[in-house]
Each structure stands twice: as structure tokens, then as C-alpha cells.
Design an enzyme around this catalytic site. Sequence first.
Site, PDB file in Angstrom:
ATOM      1  N   ASP A 217       0.830  -1.204   0.000  1.00 39.46           N
ATOM      2  CA  ASP A 217       0.000   0.000   0.000  1.00 39.46           C
ATOM      3  C   ASP A 217       0.870   1.263   0.000  1.00 39.46           C
ATOM      4  OD1 ASP A 217      -2.764   1.019   0.278  1.00 39.46           O
ATOM      5  OD2 ASP A 217      -2.022   1.866   2.152  1.00 39.46           O
ATOM      6  N   GLU A 279       1.871  -0.582  -4.933  1.00 38.13           N
ATOM      7  CA  GLU A 279       0.872   0.422  -5.318  1.00 38.13           C
ATOM      8  C   GLU A 279       1.621   1.746  -5.410  1.00 38.13           C
ATOM      9  OE1 GLU A 279      -3.095   2.863  -4.013  1.00 38.13           O
ATOM     10  OE2 GLU A 279      -1.475   2.462  -2.621  1.00 38.13           O
TER      11      GLU A 279
HETATM   12  C1  NOJ Z   1      -4.480   2.806  -1.076  1.00 37.88           C
HETATM   13  C2  NOJ Z   1      -5.589   1.845  -0.824  1.00 37.88           C
HETATM   14  O1  NOJ Z   1      -5.833   1.099  -1.987  1.00 37.88           O
HETATM   15  C3  NOJ Z   1      -6.765   2.674  -0.395  1.00 37.88           C
HETATM   16  O2  NOJ Z   1      -7.952   1.924  -0.348  1.00 37.88           O
HETATM   17  C4  NOJ Z   1      -6.447   3.318   0.936  1.00 37.88           C
HETATM   18  O3  NOJ Z   1      -7.500   4.173   1.294  1.00 37.88           O
HETATM   19  C5  NOJ Z   1      -5.163   4.128   0.862  1.00 37.88           C
HETATM   20  N1  NOJ Z   1      -4.126   3.451   0.164  1.00 37.88           N
HETATM   21  C6  NOJ Z   1      -4.656   4.437   2.240  1.00 37.88           C
HETATM   22  O4  NOJ Z   1      -4.190   3.260   2.856  1.00 37.88           O
END
Ligand code: NOJ
Length: 578
Positions: A217, A279
Site C-alpha cells: 500500500d 501500489e
Molecule cells: C491505497 C488503498 O488502496 C486505499 O484503499 C487506501 O484508502 C489508501 N491506500 C490508504 O491506505
Amino acid sequence: MTVSAPSSLPVDRDWWRHAVVYQIYPRSFADSNGDGVGDINGIRSRLPYLASLGIDAIWVNPWYPSPMKDAGYDVSDYRAIEPVFGTMADAEALITEAHGLGIRVILDIVPNHTSDQHRWFQAALAAGPGSPERERFVFREGRGPNGDEPPNDWQSEFGGPAWTRVTEADGRPGQWYLRLFAPEQPDVNWNHPDIADEFTETLRFWFDRGVDGFRIDVAHGLIKDADLRDLDGMGFPLPDDTPEGVEHPHWDQPGVHDVFRTWREVADSYAEPKAFCGEIWVGRDHRLTAYLRPDELHTAFNFNFLMAPWLAGAMREVITSTLNAHISVGAPATWVLGNHDVCRPVSRYARPQELLQPGFPNLQAYLGLPVDLEAGRRRALAAALLSLALPGGAYIYQGEEVGLAEVEDIPLDARQDPIVAGTDGKDVGRDGCRVPLPWALEGTSAGFSPDGAAAPWLPQPADWGTHSVEAQDGDPSSSLELYRKALAIRAHHPALGDGEMTWVDPASGSGPSSLRQAQDRPSSGSVLAFTREPGFACWVNFGDEPLPLPEGATVLVASEELSGGLLPKDTAAWLQLP
Ligand code: NOJ
């Protein structure tokens, strides 16, 4: 504990170079105990379905204990299971059973922030300013004469300033802490050795339980500018012509790469091949693929592809630049159409594509534009075939295989995404792509929950069951059966998965021998066509005119029925070349 249960996983050290990964959002996948929230035993009950779909791996969004202020991305314990989702025994059983069906398991790790209920943050609050406990987070004094202004001008992704002020033990307003997302998600301080140790231990904890990889993340956010420099109007992603050396103060800081070099050593210390997927929202290709150098992450989500409009030229450009950048570091690309944060592809492609503006692609970006859901569905199916034919790995977000559209009319007061509160309702947030899945034509919550269960945690549309797995199972004209067919072909066709592709110019003639290489020429109108060796081609018609396919080619699968041998508009076909 080390898992040594029977496994049917293919012996394949490079599985991550070509895997089709199915994303499971556990709250919304399948509810086994009737509380209206999906859970691990629900996932277990649907593993045979996933095996029949033909995917290689599942990625499960966070399943750790969490106060759920951001649907589990506020983690209070990284090495346990949230009771709403089940138990550690359930999780271990899921891993074993998935492996037994040849499916690998990827978890979601959240290293940029914890929950405010995490023991470390609670200790930091209790210990007060200047304490070692506060060093694990980013606490600062405020600006202004009374310290009542945030320490800098950074903004939260969910709206408003990225800082929250605490009340100290004496009852007075005190320091501020950084939180780039919700107030309940304090950013951790990656310069503190405890943080690195905690996450290394967490990786090992789950790898030792047989987990095959992690989705990371906010991977580009861990390191912050040492002086917490103001943004002074700097936006992100940085434009393509940004000079090297100019850095954003909290995204994509160069120091973040050291973190992932350490993580790669952890992954590589296992005999079984473990893999990461970052991500990473950074825009520029070369900044993305910097994370994919051989000693860093294995893969990263290709958000540029997800954000590209359904226009031949734009698609061709993003595919070419993606592949060129990935080839330069020897990493495989990933092809992504949706996830739990963005508007579902059916609804995104349902908008006039020339009118789409750059920006974060959640529903809010598309509201107000005309909607043609039929076009959206055709394009989403064609995009699925396109993405599964391109070199590298692919992601399918739950529900894409049955062609779900974004649920756009969830009332504001039923929406649960913290973005809604953070923006005072100005942004409708991400709930529309998170609505619990329809499994059955009839029944409680369209089969999401057992009979007699509580209402699902988000309301489902009245006709949800008509899009269900049950409604499509066995129907050769359905979206589900198209996915099954494509995935079955992909699993066996020697040209598909990792490797290379060559653009061809369909305008140069219709015979396969005249498929000539057109690597550097501009896109030819409204068609994309490429070949992969041996003997495979993918053609996509973005235009209105039906298109003749090359002579002698056999259609392996097409996203719509051909009419008179012609490829209709918004349709993709996979071809076997003689
Ligand atoms: C990316 C995640 O995919 C999302 O759902 C989340 O709100 C943010 N990061 C913060 O962790």
C-alpha cells in the site's frame, strides 16, 4: 510455523512474471456467517469458483484487526486477523486450500501508516512531546503564535490538511501528527529503526505461513522530506519534463528505494518464490520502473493503463511506453483495469472518452458526463481481452468478470468511505466499486450472504442478481464465460503471458503475411493490432466501422460475436495465425 501442507502450485519461480491475479475485497466478496460483511470463510467457500475461473493467484485486501476507519487500511495489529473476517485458523486454512487448488495467495501490507489504535500510536499519545514513543510517528509543533496552525501545507488525500492536533495529558492542545490519509491513520516515521524491524518481521510472519507475496500500500509514500518542506503549490504526479533532482516532499522520495531493497532480501531468503507488487502512483514511467530494478520490487500496478481513455491512440501510446520502460529494467508489466479505489471500468468506459480529464479516476471524476452503459460493457470486455493478451501479468478486480458497473446512486448517508466525510460530501468516494458481489439470481443479498442474514454493509441495486455468477454460469454469451475462455486459452497458449509483442498495421492489407511490423509508426486510426510469437494476434476495433480480420486467421475468442466475419466496433479478438 512453516506450512508444509500438500500444494498443487505449479513449480514456477517466475510465476509473478505472467500471473493473472484476482483481487478479493474481503468485506464485499462473500459473507459466510450472515453479518452482512464478507469474511475469510466466505472466500474459502468460493475457492472452487476461482479455480474454475482460471486465475493464478488471489490478492486479499487487508484482513488485519482494524477499527475500519478506512476499510481495513487502518491496521492496529499486522500479525493477526480482524474478528469480523474470521480467525488465524481460517486464514491458514484459506492459504492451504488455495494452494491445494493451484492458487497463490498475496496479502496487502500497509507500511505508510498504522491505525490510531495501534499500540505504538497509543503509547506515543500517552508518552507526550519529546518522548521516544513519539519518534515512531511524525509529531511536530504547530505554526503560528499558539501553534494552532498545521506544521506545513501538506494536504490529506482524503481532503483537508494532512495534520491532526492532539490534546496532551494536561488537557491543552498540543503537538500535531502527520496523516496523509484519514485522521485515524497516522504516518509512521521510516527513519526509526523500529519501523523497519516491525515490517520485516511482519513479512516473515506471513511468508512463514505460506503467503506467496504482498501488495504494498502507498509504496511511494514511506519516506518524507527530512525538513518536511512545504509543497508551495507543487502538485503530483510531477510533469514528465521535471528536471532530475526536483523531488516532491512526500511522494516518491529517493530514500524509499532502500526500504524495498531490504524487503527484496527478505523475499529472496525463502526457497519458495515470493513476490511484491507496489501500489505506486507516480505518473512518469521511468519513476515507476525505478522501483522494479532487479534488487527491488518484482512488479507494480500499471495505473497509467487503467487511466488511459478507450481511444486507440491513447491506448497504443500507454502500452508502448509501459513496455519500453519495463524492458529497460527487465521487469514484467502488469495490466490493470480496476480496483477497490477507482470507478469500475464498465462505467468509466461508458463516458465519452474524449472528455475524460486527467486526475484520480474514482467516480467523482466522471459524474456529470453522459453515460452509455452498453458501450461501457462492450469496451470493458474488449479491454479485458486486450489486457490479458499483453506481455506480463494481469489483475482482475472481483466483479469485473461478471461485468459489474459502478453503483452510482448509493445515498451519501449510506456511503462509508472516509473521503466523503473528509471532503464534506463534495467527493462521493469509492463505495460504488465496493458493493457486495451478486452470486445468485435470487436470495438474501443476491447470494452474498446466507438466507436470513443482516443487510449487506453497502446497499445493492435492486437488479443486482441479474448480473450474478449464477445468471451467467454456463451461458456462452456471458461476460463470465468469456473470461473463463480467455483465461483457459492464456494458460496454455505459448505466446501469452510474459514475453514480447509487435505492433502491426492492419491498414497494410488483410492477409497474415502482410501483417507488417509498425513499431515506430503513429497509431493507424481506430484499430490496435499486435502479434506475439508463436502465431498469435490480438486485434481491437475502437472505431464505428466493422473490420475485416486477416485471411487465414482463426478466431480463438472475441469479446462480441463477429458479424459476417467482421470485427464489430469496441470489440477485441484473439487470433491464431497460420
Ligand atoms: C491505497 C488503498 O488502496 C486505499 O484503499 C487506501 O484508502 C489508501 N491506500 C490508504 O491506505
